[in-house]
Enzyme design. Structure first.
Site, PDB file in Angstrom:
ATOM      1  N   HIS A  53       0.817  -1.206   0.000  1.00 14.07           N
ATOM      2  CA  HIS A  53       0.000   0.000   0.000  1.00 14.07           C
ATOM      3  C   HIS A  53       0.855   1.262   0.000  1.00 14.07           C
ATOM      4  CE1 HIS A  53      -3.550  -2.298   0.276  1.00 14.07           C
ATOM      5  NE2 HIS A  53      -3.478  -2.605   1.556  1.00 14.07           N
ATOM      6  N   GLU A 105      -1.356 -16.701 -19.061  1.00 14.26           N
ATOM      7  CA  GLU A 105      -0.613 -16.418 -17.831  1.00 14.26           C
ATOM      8  C   GLU A 105      -0.341 -17.673 -17.008  1.00 14.26           C
ATOM      9  OE1 GLU A 105      -2.985 -13.507 -15.728  1.00 14.26           O
ATOM     10  OE2 GLU A 105      -4.837 -14.422 -16.432  1.00 14.26           O
ATOM     11  N   ASP A 140       1.789 -12.963 -13.550  1.00 13.24           N
ATOM     12  CA  ASP A 140       1.460 -14.307 -13.097  1.00 13.24           C
ATOM     13  C   ASP A 140       2.227 -15.370 -13.874  1.00 13.24           C
ATOM     14  OD1 ASP A 140      -0.321 -13.958 -10.938  1.00 13.24           O
ATOM     15  OD2 ASP A 140      -1.928 -13.420 -12.310  1.00 13.24           O
ATOM     16  N   CYS A 157       0.083  -7.331 -21.477  1.00 10.48           N
ATOM     17  CA  CYS A 157      -0.518  -6.359 -20.565  1.00 10.48           C
ATOM     18  C   CYS A 157       0.057  -6.451 -19.158  1.00 10.48           C
ATOM     19  CB  CYS A 157      -2.037  -6.524 -20.512  1.00 10.48           C
ATOM     20  SG  CYS A 157      -2.580  -8.081 -19.810  1.00 10.48           S
TER      21      CYS A 157
END
Length: 581
Positions: free
Chosen positions: A196, A439, A463, A510
């Site tokens: 975060h 992925e 991933d 992506c």
């Protein structure tokens, strides 16, 4: 400049930028947890104290959320929606109430016992996203305990001068209350690129470096320090020569940023006339202005699960339809690719009722598996997407496909929804294209088979690398193994492109790698003609593409693919990029 000897530490670069300033060390206070018996009958008073603490904590989190929304934006504020959901988690609350009644122990002790049980369970899961959700639980639990004790949390909101904040780790609420006008950068000994505090740093446009082991042992408040968020370097007591060198580096990066913005509205065309599409990855409609302002060619990845995370449950078909319709209309003729829910893993942490407890959620009921487990929910989403396709240029993409059977089952449900809409005479694009994320290694192996059952591929490198290397990229002890320059991974990318070309199948990328400027020439040389990245990355990638030729990118790729070790590959890519920039 400080009087000590210059020391250099290496960490993980997490948010770009260079800052020089004074150290402010943040250390959390330990809270004493009282432990005593209560009389039978007084346990109800303990429950009332607990309820009041929950209400006060909710008020505090809402206040922090609103502050973050005002200062940094709605996307960053959504971090605290997960905190609010924790306060409503029946497992945590009900078990605490039961513990008080059954043990006749005070509520501070009972709540701490139950929350620690969950914290310890999640600590056994080596996944970076789970670790961040674990931090959410710790943060909320700490705030509840302080409110039960009637004490005030030590926070960073009182900082009144420019400083670089250093800590072992930050809770989300620690980072959220820092006055951004005084924040020069973040450094943590723990943490990962997805923590975060990194999200906060990027939103505040300050550098961040995480995973800097044993740094606090060498620091004191007020020390001079440089944080280099580009290279992941920390320098304590920098010399005058070092300060000058980093000053020049900062000027260079500032000049580059201005140059990038000048080409934002121009197409990404190589010097020999090859057009490369630069699209945007987004998580919600609040990012649409950024997509339009940065000159993106469209949206290559719309993470629809944000609607689930925002509401804490499955949004209705109508809510989804309005959101999808808004984005396709805003993009006009430009393409929007909606990815169906990538739920599971960390994203159902607070909804254990959906899939039950999983020892390793990232190898469990995630993404397309999750959607196929709940076909009615999946069909609601597909109906909303199809209805929105009547209003703009829209494609659908399924995540985490690992087998032909999964793709066929998803396609079958899509056909059922199409038939339902047709019978009701509801308009949609009957020839809408459907793609899949590549992925999982098993999908790579059968690309040629999958290509016959979908219209396009999009490679999710994050991933794919994690599953291929069996590495938790958020674990800084093994993060060095998560290496996109690994020859094995580059061969996998080539295999995907070759399979796509053989099937005349469009392929894009992506994942995080698409936004790495040093890898962009290699990706183009491999044959990737569409890159999808965060909106703020678009101008810099456009700028680079316009300096390249396809011929030299292919020559670079041929040289790189002949190498056998990651280190010389990375060096060659860096040298090529430096020659262009």
């Amino acid at each position: 400049m400080g009087s000590g000897k210059e020391q250099i530490f290496a960490g993980i670069p997490a948010a770009p930028g260079v800052s020089f300033g004074k150290v402010h060390i943040h250390i959390e206070n330990d809270l004493y947890i009282p432990h005593y018996l209560v009389d039978k009958g007084d346990d109800e008073e303990e429950i009332k104290r607990f309820e009041l603490a929950l209400l006060k904590t909710r008020h505090e989190i809402l206040e922090i959320r609103n502050q973050v929304a005002d200062r940094l934006g709605e996307e960053e504020a959504q971090i605290f929606d997960a905190h609010l959901l924790i306060l409503e988690d029946p497992a945590l609350i009900d078990e605490t109430v039961k513990e008080v009644h059954s043990s006749l122990r005070n509520v501070e002790y009972s709540f701490h016992k139950i929350s620690q049980k969950y914290i310890e369970a999640f600590q056994c899961i080596n996944d970076e996203f789970i670790r961040e959700r674990l931090n959410d639980i710790k943060d909320v639990s700490r705030r509840i305990l302080y409110n039960l004790a009637g004490e005030k949390l030590k926070t960073l909101e009182s900082i009144d001068s420019e400083q670089i904040i250093v800590a072992h780790d930050f809770s989300p609420s620690d980072a959220a209350v820092i006055p951004t006008e005084f924040l020069q950068g973040f450094i943590t000994e723990a943490g990962s690129r997805t923590s975060h505090v990194v999200i906060m740093a990027k939103a505040a446009s300050v550098p961040a470096v995480v995973g800097v082991h044993d740094l606090l042992n060498e620091l004191k408040n007020g020390d001079d320090i440089i944080v280099d968020g580009y290279e992941g370097v920390i320098i304590i007591h920098p010399s005058e020569d070092t300060l000058f060198r980093y000053g020049e580096t900062k000027k260079q990066h500032d000049t580059e940023e201005l140059g990038f913005l000048k080409v934002a509205d121009k197409p990404a065309i190589t010097t020999d006339g090859i057009h490369v599409e630069i699209m945007a990855n987004i998580e919600g409609n609040n990012e649409i202005p950024g997509v339009l302002e940065t000159g993106s060619d469209g949206i290559g990845l719309y993470r629809t699960e944000y609607l689930f995370l925002k509401s804490g449950g499955f949004p209705s078909e109508e809510v989804q339809f309005k959101a999808y319709k808004e984005v396709v209309e805003a993009l006009s003729d430009s393409l929007t690719i909606l990815r169906t829910y990538d739920l599971g893993g960390d994203k159902v942490l607070l909804r254990k009722d959906l899939v039950g407890r999983e020892d390793n959620p990232y190898l469990g009921c995630r993404a397309i598996r999750f959607s196929l487990l709940y076909p009615e929910v999946f069909k609601d989403q597909l109906r909303a997407m199809l209805r929105a396709s009547a209003f703009g240029n829209l494609k659908i993409m399924f995540p985490m496909i690992s087998s032909l059977e999964e793709l066929q089952e998803a396609n079958q449900l899509l056909e059922e929804v199409k038939n339902e809409l047709s019978k009701k005479k509801i308009k949609f694009n009957e020839s809408i294209e459907v793609g899949i994320m590549i992925e999982i290694p098993s999908a790579v192996a059968i690309c040629d088979i999958l290509a016959k059952h979908c219209d396009f591929f999009s490679v999710g490198t994050n991933d794919l690398m994690q599953y291929m290397f069996a590495v938790d990229r958020g674990n800084d002890r093994v993060a060095h193994l998560y290496q996109p320059g690994n020859p094995g991974f580059l061969r996998v990318l080539r295999q995907i492109v070759d399979s796509s070309n053989a099937a005349n199948q469009p392929v894009s990328i992506c994942g995080e790698l698409a936004g790495d400027l040093e890898f962009v020439p290699l990706l183009i040389g491999l044959g990737m003609k569409t890159l999808s990245v965060p909106p703020n990355f678009v101008p810099s990638i456009k700028y680079l593409v316009r300096q390249l030729s396809l011929e030299e990118s292919e020559a670079l790729t041929a040289e790189v693919m002949a190498l056998h070790d990651a280190e010389p590959i990375i060096e060659k890519l860096k040298a090529f990029y430096d020659s262009k920039h």
